[in-house]
Design a protein around this motif. Structure first.
Motif, PDB file in Angstrom:
ATOM      1  N   HIS A   1      -3.769   3.211   3.367  1.00  0.00           N
ATOM      2  CA  HIS A   1      -2.671   4.105   3.720  1.00  0.00           C
ATOM      3  C   HIS A   1      -3.223   5.401   4.292  1.00  0.00           C
ATOM      4  O   HIS A   1      -4.426   5.633   4.298  1.00  0.00           O
TER       5      HIS A   1
ATOM      6  N   LYS B   1       1.405  -2.891  -4.080  1.00  0.00           N
ATOM      7  CA  LYS B   1       2.144  -1.643  -4.193  1.00  0.00           C
ATOM      8  C   LYS B   1       3.019  -1.602  -5.445  1.00  0.00           C
ATOM      9  O   LYS B   1       3.199  -0.572  -6.048  1.00  0.00           O
TER      10      LYS B   1
ATOM     11  N   THR C   1       1.928   6.837  -2.025  1.00  0.00           N
ATOM     12  CA  THR C   1       1.684   5.522  -1.443  1.00  0.00           C
ATOM     13  C   THR C   1       1.468   5.566   0.071  1.00  0.00           C
ATOM     14  O   THR C   1       1.230   4.529   0.686  1.00  0.00           O
ATOM     15  N   GLY C   2       1.564   6.743   0.667  1.00  0.00           N
ATOM     16  CA  GLY C   2       1.309   6.903   2.104  1.00  0.00           C
ATOM     17  C   GLY C   2       2.576   7.065   2.907  1.00  0.00           C
ATOM     18  O   GLY C   2       3.679   6.836   2.430  1.00  0.00           O
TER      19      GLY C   2
ATOM     20  N   ARG D   1      -8.527   3.849   1.565  1.00  0.00           N
ATOM     21  CA  ARG D   1      -8.148   2.981   0.456  1.00  0.00           C
ATOM     22  C   ARG D   1      -9.017   3.334  -0.752  1.00  0.00           C
ATOM     23  O   ARG D   1     -10.203   3.033  -0.772  1.00  0.00           O
TER      24      ARG D   1
END
Length: 123
Positions: free
Chosen positions: A59, A4, A121-122, A101
């Motif tokens: 995510h 991340k 990033t979810g 993903r």
């Protein structure tokens, strides 16, 4: 594999309405492995460019659909039961709530359209 912390994500709107957006210049200037920039806002949505190589983490977005459209390279979008393969001039929409993903085996340039409230990033 990237984590991340290796993503270079810019949520600011880079180009106001009525301004030319030159994709080849943006691609030529990018030196990062996983880079995203919001290009412009369209109503309550944004158009973003992603110049990526490697993989993002698994995510989902609980409240937002996400559209991916590949300009160059190849984007693989892993789902829990299959992988969607996108080559140049192909796209797909990932429905809200779907675990996914994105990954790119080689340098890939894509456009994304999503709401301006999305967390890339979810959730």
């Amino acid at each position: 594999m990237q984590t991340k912390n290796n993503y270079d994500i810019h949520l600011d709107v880079k180009y106001p309405h009525l301004e030319l957006i030159d994709i080849p210049s943006i691609v030529a200037a990018c030196k990062e492995k996983w880079w995203n920039q919001t290009l412009t806002e369209v109503n309550e949505s944004v158009v973003r460019i992603g110049i990526v190589e490697g993989e993002f983490h698994w995510h989902k977005h609980d409240n937002d659909d996400e559209f991916f459209f590949v300009l160059e390279g190849q984007l693989l979008i892993d789902l829990e039961d299959k992988t969607i393969v996108l080559n140049p001039m192909q796209g797909t929409t990932i429905s809200k709530g779907v675990m996914h993903r994105p990954r790119a085996p080689k340098k890939t340039v894509m456009l994304m359209m999503e709401t301006n409230a999305i967390q890339p990033t979810g959730d």
